[in-house]
Design an enzyme around this catalytic site. Structure first.
Site, PDB file in Angstrom:
ATOM      1  N   CYS A 139       0.520  -1.942  -7.884  1.00 50.99           N
ATOM      2  CA  CYS A 139      -0.439  -1.954  -6.768  1.00 50.99           C
ATOM      3  C   CYS A 139      -0.409  -0.639  -6.000  1.00 50.99           C
ATOM      4  CB  CYS A 139      -0.145  -3.119  -5.829  1.00 50.99           C
ATOM      5  SG  CYS A 139       1.485  -3.024  -5.034  1.00 50.99           S
ATOM      6  N   HIS A 276       2.691  -5.923  -1.009  1.00 51.62           N
ATOM      7  CA  HIS A 276       1.528  -5.553  -1.821  1.00 51.62           C
ATOM      8  C   HIS A 276       0.768  -4.394  -1.179  1.00 51.62           C
ATOM      9  CE1 HIS A 276      -1.422  -6.115  -4.891  1.00 51.62           C
ATOM     10  NE2 HIS A 276      -2.348  -6.673  -4.130  1.00 51.62           N
ATOM     11  N   ASN A 296      -8.744  -4.913  -3.369  1.00 52.17           N
ATOM     12  CA  ASN A 296      -7.533  -5.302  -4.081  1.00 52.17           C
ATOM     13  C   ASN A 296      -7.599  -4.762  -5.512  1.00 52.17           C
ATOM     14  OD1 ASN A 296      -5.094  -6.524  -4.660  1.00 52.17           O
ATOM     15  ND2 ASN A 296      -5.802  -8.628  -4.414  1.00 52.17           N
TER      16      ASN A 296
END
Length: 329
Positions: A139, A276, A296
């Site tokens: 991520c 994240h 995302n």
């Protein structure tokens, strides 16, 4: 009265005639998301998780229709995973133990004038399509690349997909698919004098040996700036004045896993448990709820076409302003 019956149907279906309806739903879900299991035992255990998630989604949406929540959930490709598994396999923020902010890299907002009430860099052409990191804790690489792409567009007028794989393989301070941190990535691009394009260095979703090639170089970086910790007003200024900003959040809740639309606010979201990395590409207000527009890296099948609106000015919900940074180009 009929309205209430309709609302209660999803919850009641579990109680009244679970098996046939659930069987059909399960088969359809497996087909839609091309799910295959190694054994019957594996499939049964996955189905139990899926049923539990489906029930959670139904109850949440019933509550949302009664005004309890400002957002809705939907079943998606993560349906047979627990929230713990999602964090373990599909996040990857790793903050260095030695991380301390220096005054050299601190972003000092220019408070002159008013920041716009809303900003959306997708509409300005600063944001590339939503990607999917897969089951690799990368991520941080997608978040970093997104911030670099925004600055590249701002500087050159060109929007280009940059290479997260370049970062996964080559940033020695980070741990590839085992996790990493965005400012380490910006520092690598600065020291390396460049980052390759996605075309030159495509994403494979696992860590391999560093294959950076200067001929594929598509962007450079002159360093980075960090937003004052926990300061959403400073983050708003940075997004408005600079462009998309890398941010870290707590993505560990089932409510995040199945977000579908509306403004996400869950009181259980822990601003001290950041796991994240994502990208803030704007902010605004929807039905009276202020929000951040967040990109995302779980594919377009997740959330609202890969995006989530996260509560803004709600006491730094999910820790969104705690570890925010952007590259200088």
């Amino acid at each position: 009265m009929w309205g209430l019956k309709v609302l209660l149907l999803p919850v009641m279906s579990f109680a009244l005639y679970p098996e046939e309806i659930l069987d059909t739903h399960w088969e359809l879900w497996k087909k839609t998301h091309r799910k295959q299991y190694n054994s019957k035992v594996d499939e049964i255990s996955r189905r139990l998780i899926w049923e539990k998630n489906l029930k959670y989604i139904s109850i949440h949406n019933l509550e949302a229709s009664l005004g309890v929540h400002t957002y809705e959930l939907a079943m998606n490709h993560l349906g047979d995973m627990t929230n713990e598994e999602v964090v373990q396999k599909m996040t990857g923020l790793k903050v260095p133990a030695s991380h301390s902010r220096s005054n050299d890299t601190l972003y000092i907002p220019d408070w002159e004038g008013r920041a716009p009430d809303s900003v959306d860099y997708r509409k300005k052409g600063y944001v590339t399509p939503v990607k999917n990191q897969g089951q690799c804790g990368s991520c941080w690489a997608f978040s970093s690349v997104g911030a670099l792409e925004g600055q590249l567009k701002k500087k050159t007028g060109k929007l280009l997909n940059l290479s997260p794989q370049n970062l996964v393989d080559c940033v020695s301070e980070n741990d590839g698919c085992g996790g990493g941190y965005m400012t380490n990535a910006f520092q690598y691009v600065q020291k390396n004098r460049g980052i390759d394009s996605e075309d030159a260095y495509p994403y494979v979703g696992q860590e391999e040996s560093c294959m950076y090639n200067p001929t594929g170089k598509a962007a450079k970086c002159r360093g980075y700036r960090e937003i004052p910790e926990g300061n959403e007003k400073a983050l708003k200024r940075a997004v408005a004045r600079v462009g998309p900003v890398s941010v870290a959040i707590d993505a560990s809740l089932t409510s995040f896993q199945f977000y579908s639309k509306g403004v996400y606010y869950d009181e259980s979201c822990n601003s001290d448990n950041l796991n994240h990395a994502v990208l803030a590409v704007g902010y605004g207000i929807q039905k009276g709820n202020k929000h951040w527009i967040i990109k995302n890296s779980w594919g377009e099948n997740w959330g609202n076409k890969g995006y989530i609106l996260m509560a803004r000015n709600k006491n730094n919900a999910c820790g969104i302003a705690n570890l925010a940074s952007f590259p200088k180009m």
